[in-house]
Design a protein around this motif. Structure first.
Motif, PDB file in Angstrom:
ATOM      1  N   VAL A  83      16.890 -21.163  -4.097  1.00 46.33           N
ATOM      2  CA  VAL A  83      15.907 -21.957  -4.845  1.00 46.33           C
ATOM      3  C   VAL A  83      14.720 -22.303  -3.964  1.00 46.33           C
ATOM      4  CG1 VAL A  83      15.537 -24.179  -6.000  1.00 46.33           C
ATOM      5  CG2 VAL A  83      17.610 -22.865  -6.458  1.00 46.33           C
ATOM      6  N   SER A  84      15.009 -22.616  -2.691  1.00 45.17           N
ATOM      7  CA  SER A  84      13.923 -22.935  -1.759  1.00 45.17           C
ATOM      8  C   SER A  84      13.038 -21.719  -1.501  1.00 45.17           C
ATOM      9  CB  SER A  84      14.509 -23.440  -0.432  1.00 45.17           C
ATOM     10  OG  SER A  84      15.320 -24.578  -0.637  1.00 45.17           O
ATOM     11  N   GLY A  85      13.608 -20.530  -1.658  1.00 41.34           N
ATOM     12  CA  GLY A  85      12.811 -19.322  -1.428  1.00 41.34           C
ATOM     13  C   GLY A  85      12.031 -18.853  -2.630  1.00 41.34           C
ATOM     14  N   LEU A  86      12.135 -19.550  -3.771  1.00 38.64           N
ATOM     15  CA  LEU A  86      11.416 -19.131  -4.977  1.00 38.64           C
ATOM     16  C   LEU A  86       9.898 -19.145  -4.765  1.00 38.64           C
ATOM     17  CD1 LEU A  86      13.416 -20.852  -7.881  1.00 38.64           C
ATOM     18  CD2 LEU A  86      13.140 -18.392  -7.460  1.00 38.64           C
ATOM     19  N   TYR A  87       9.404 -20.275  -4.281  1.00 37.68           N
ATOM     20  CA  TYR A  87       7.947 -20.378  -4.106  1.00 37.68           C
ATOM     21  C   TYR A  87       7.425 -19.408  -3.055  1.00 37.68           C
ATOM     22  CZ  TYR A  87       3.452 -22.207  -2.580  1.00 37.68           C
ATOM     23  OH  TYR A  87       2.148 -22.319  -2.215  1.00 37.68           O
TER      24      TYR A  87
ATOM     25  N   ALA B 142       4.411 -14.525  -1.820  1.00 45.61           N
ATOM     26  CA  ALA B 142       4.286 -13.259  -1.089  1.00 45.61           C
ATOM     27  C   ALA B 142       4.066 -12.097  -2.052  1.00 45.61           C
ATOM     28  CB  ALA B 142       5.547 -13.032  -0.262  1.00 45.61           C
ATOM     29  N   ALA B 143       4.728 -12.136  -3.213  1.00 46.63           N
ATOM     30  CA  ALA B 143       4.588 -11.048  -4.176  1.00 46.63           C
ATOM     31  C   ALA B 143       3.187 -11.003  -4.782  1.00 46.63           C
ATOM     32  CB  ALA B 143       5.637 -11.212  -5.273  1.00 46.63           C
ATOM     33  N   ARG B 144       2.513 -12.154  -4.829  1.00 45.30           N
ATOM     34  CA  ARG B 144       1.174 -12.192  -5.439  1.00 45.30           C
ATOM     35  C   ARG B 144       0.063 -11.758  -4.478  1.00 45.30           C
ATOM     36  NH1 ARG B 144       2.915 -17.310  -7.369  1.00 45.30           N
ATOM     37  NH2 ARG B 144       1.480 -18.278  -5.868  1.00 45.30           N
TER      38      ARG B 144
ATOM     39  N   ALA C  16       0.828  -1.207   0.000  1.00 45.31           N
ATOM     40  CA  ALA C  16       0.000   0.000   0.000  1.00 45.31           C
ATOM     41  C   ALA C  16       0.862   1.256   0.000  1.00 45.31           C
ATOM     42  CB  ALA C  16      -0.927  -0.003   1.223  1.00 45.31           C
ATOM     43  N   LEU C  17       2.056   1.169   0.579  1.00 44.81           N
ATOM     44  CA  LEU C  17       2.972   2.316   0.629  1.00 44.81           C
ATOM     45  C   LEU C  17       3.816   2.438  -0.627  1.00 44.81           C
ATOM     46  CD1 LEU C  17       4.165   2.120   4.352  1.00 44.81           C
ATOM     47  CD2 LEU C  17       2.521   3.726   3.341  1.00 44.81           C
ATOM     48  N   GLY C  18       3.632   1.522  -1.578  1.00 43.16           N
ATOM     49  CA  GLY C  18       4.323   1.648  -2.858  1.00 43.16           C
ATOM     50  C   GLY C  18       5.350   0.585  -3.158  1.00 43.16           C
ATOM     51  N   ALA C  19       5.501  -0.429  -2.294  1.00 50.46           N
ATOM     52  CA  ALA C  19       6.466  -1.502  -2.577  1.00 50.46           C
ATOM     53  C   ALA C  19       5.963  -2.336  -3.748  1.00 50.46           C
ATOM     54  CB  ALA C  19       6.656  -2.377  -1.350  1.00 50.46           C
ATOM     55  N   SER C  20       6.855  -2.633  -4.663  1.00 53.09           N
ATOM     56  CA  SER C  20       6.479  -3.427  -5.838  1.00 53.09           C
ATOM     57  C   SER C  20       6.580  -4.913  -5.530  1.00 53.09           C
ATOM     58  CB  SER C  20       7.399  -3.076  -7.009  1.00 53.09           C
ATOM     59  OG  SER C  20       8.751  -3.438  -6.690  1.00 53.09           O
ATOM     60  N   ASP C  21       6.066  -5.713  -6.487  1.00 57.79           N
ATOM     61  CA  ASP C  21       6.181  -7.163  -6.325  1.00 57.79           C
ATOM     62  C   ASP C  21       7.658  -7.585  -6.276  1.00 57.79           C
ATOM     63  OD1 ASP C  21       3.482  -7.175  -6.429  1.00 57.79           O
ATOM     64  OD2 ASP C  21       3.310  -8.071  -8.437  1.00 57.79           O
ATOM     65  N   GLY C  22       8.485  -6.902  -7.050  1.00 56.79           N
ATOM     66  CA  GLY C  22       9.913  -7.212  -7.047  1.00 56.79           C
ATOM     67  C   GLY C  22      10.560  -6.946  -5.700  1.00 56.79           C
ATOM     68  N   ASP C  23      10.109  -5.842  -5.030  1.00 53.55           N
ATOM     69  CA  ASP C  23      10.661  -5.530  -3.703  1.00 53.55           C
ATOM     70  C   ASP C  23      10.310  -6.633  -2.709  1.00 53.55           C
ATOM     71  OD1 ASP C  23      11.759  -3.152  -4.575  1.00 53.55           O
ATOM     72  OD2 ASP C  23       9.944  -1.988  -4.100  1.00 53.55           O
ATOM     73  N   VAL C  24       9.087  -7.126  -2.770  1.00 53.78           N
ATOM     74  CA  VAL C  24       8.671  -8.192  -1.846  1.00 53.78           C
ATOM     75  C   VAL C  24       9.457  -9.466  -2.134  1.00 53.78           C
ATOM     76  CG1 VAL C  24       6.729  -9.598  -1.064  1.00 53.78           C
ATOM     77  CG2 VAL C  24       6.381  -7.173  -1.600  1.00 53.78           C
ATOM     78  N   LYS C  25       9.633  -9.787  -3.418  1.00 47.60           N
ATOM     79  CA  LYS C  25      10.408 -10.979  -3.781  1.00 47.60           C
ATOM     80  C   LYS C  25      11.838 -10.874  -3.273  1.00 47.60           C
ATOM     81  CE  LYS C  25       8.066 -12.656  -7.947  1.00 47.60           C
ATOM     82  NZ  LYS C  25       8.216 -12.942  -9.394  1.00 47.60           N
TER      83      LYS C  25
END
Length: 468
Positions: free
Chosen positions: A447-451, A456-458, A370-379
């Motif tokens: 690799v384990s953190g991919l999923y 989280a990004a979705r 909500a503050l502007g973080a993108s999906d890439g930032d969360v990933k």
């Protein structure tokens, strides 16, 4: 999001669930430790085998013989006269090859050995094989336990005897349990003299060679014109050897008495090749085989090919070592696979930890978006958290694996010491194994953190805030 803020936020998130993250890190550590411990064992065994074989003087040595001695099916179609003899001329040619340090003949013969034992006035007669050793043989690990000294010169009238033959000289019983001589028994042998009775080849000067004959006939006549004379030489015992030189992989290693190679050549003991030379012409002395030593093992293949081009049979332990290297490569692969299984199990713990973090931090993720973080930032945030787990777990795993390997090596050496076997280093942790284990741990963690990162990004920020 800046890198500094990303690292700070990831560190704070990891500190909030200390117990769960610690257990996940411990799981990674166990996986990396098993991988490091198993691979270090395989690497250590390979280095130990290479060191032992390298010190045996076999990896930098080429064994050369005439094709008459090692005839192949292709050679059988040739006449004996067409096969080059391994004589003095051939020896000098081989010695001049680039990279060759020495070319020594294989001189060995069964002789009568006479020795006056302690408290006796008359010498007892013994029969055993004597063999010549070059000065370079001193580097063989068999001489690490040499009692006494090594030869002072290539032509010195000195001898090194085997411990078993020393027991025979002292009329000691053949005890399979107590083989090593005591200090008192060694003192009874060192410095004493032993008489060698042997058959010497003496070239006749009667001039029986036919004059005006063809060159091959002339050489053959000169080769046949010799006599066999019984000779005696007295040598001093200067050393006692318990294990066979060259790992017992040469015929000369089976000897009871060793003398310097120069002195052995001066004896001119009749060899089986001397009898064969009656039927085959040769220039000067012929040899059954030569041991050609090169500067470094890397020169073996080149020198071996050059010798084969000259028409001789050549063999080196490099041919057999290829199979040994292949074996250790397969062993390291299997150990690495089994060691990686624990790390694969640990990767499931990373997935579980990060998925649970998503469920617990739905509101936080919603506020960030909500503050502007993108999906890439969360990933990237979840990737950094997974990477931190991998780095810390990998570092602890390398340390734990090193300790496990050291403990195994320590315990094994205690067992060997109780059985009077020298200590060995069975494990090794080279720098590339440390770097590889850390890198592998980080890759598995990412690799384990991919999923979890993708999940989280979705997250929909509206649904995340409404859920809370």
């Amino acid at each position: 999001m800046k890198a500094h803020d990303l690292m700070e936020l990831a560190g704070r998130n990891l500190r909030e669930a200390v117990l769960r993250n610690s257990l996940t890190t411990l799981g990674i550590s166990v996986g990396v430790a098993s991988l490091v411990a198993m691979l270090s064992l395989g690497i250590g065994l390979q280095q130990m085998a290479t060191k032992r074989l390298g010190r045996s003087g076999l990896f930098d040595t080429i064994f050369v013989s005439s094709r008459q001695e090692m005839r192949t099916r292709e050679d059988r179609v040739q006449r004996s006269s067409q096969i080059k003899p391994l004589d003095d001329s051939a020896r000098r040619t081989i010695e001049k090859l680039p990279g060759v340090t020495e070319a020594n003949p294989d001189i060995r013969a069964v002789t009568e050995l006479r020795f006056v034992g302690p408290g006796k006035q008359v010498a007892d007669s013994h029969f055993g094989m004597i063999a010549g050793l070059p000065g370079s043989a001193r580097s063989s690990e068999a001489f690490d336990d040499l009692q006494g000294d090594y030869f002072s010169a290539p032509s010195a009238e000195e001898a090194i005897i085997m411990g078993g033959f020393g027991r025979e000289l002292l009329d000691l019983p053949n005890d399979p349990v107590r083989i090593k001589l005591t200090a008192v028994q060694v003192k009874q042998l060192l410095g004493k003299e032993i008489t060698i009775r042997y058959a010497e080849r003496q070239q006749s000067s009667s001039g029986n060679a036919a004059t005006g004959a063809a060159p091959d006939t002339q050489v053959a006549a000169e080769a046949m014109d010799f006599s066999v004379v019984r000779k005696e030489r007295v040598v001093k015992i200067i050393g006692i050897l318990e294990s066979e030189p060259f790992g017992g992989m040469r015929a000369s290693s089976q000897a009871s008495v060793f003398v310097p190679i120069g002195f052995a050549e001066m004896l001119n003991i009749i060899q089986p090749t001397d009898l064969r030379s009656l039927m085959r012409p040769a220039k000067g002395k012929t040899y059954q085989s030569l041991s050609v030593r090169v500067t470094k093992p890397g020169d073996v293949s080149r020198v071996e090919e050059e010798i084969k081009k000259q028409g001789f049979f050549a063999f080196s332990m490099l041919d057999a070592s290829k199979n040994i290297s292949r074996f250790f490569a397969l062993l390291d692969s299997f150990l690495g696979i089994f060691g990686s299984l624990a790390l694969a199990v640990a990767s499931l713990g990373i997935v579980n930890t990060l998925v649970m973090a998503i469920l617990e931090r739905r509101r936080e993720i919603g506020i960030m978006k909500a503050l502007g973080a993108s999906d890439g930032d969360v990933k990237r945030l979840f990737f950094v958290e997974a990477g931190c787990l991998g780095i810390v777990g990998g570092a602890l795993g390398v340390l734990l694996g090193w300790l496990i390997g050291k403990a195994i090596n320590f315990g094994t050496n205690i067992y060997l010491s109780r059985h009077d076997i020298p200590n060995e280093t069975f494990w090794s942790v080279p720098w590339w194994l440390v770097a590889g284990a850390l890198g592998f741990s980080i890759v598995v963690s990412l690799v384990s953190g991919l999923y979890p990162a993708s999940r989280a990004a979705r997250l929909d920020p509206v649904q995340a805030l409404r859920h809370d």
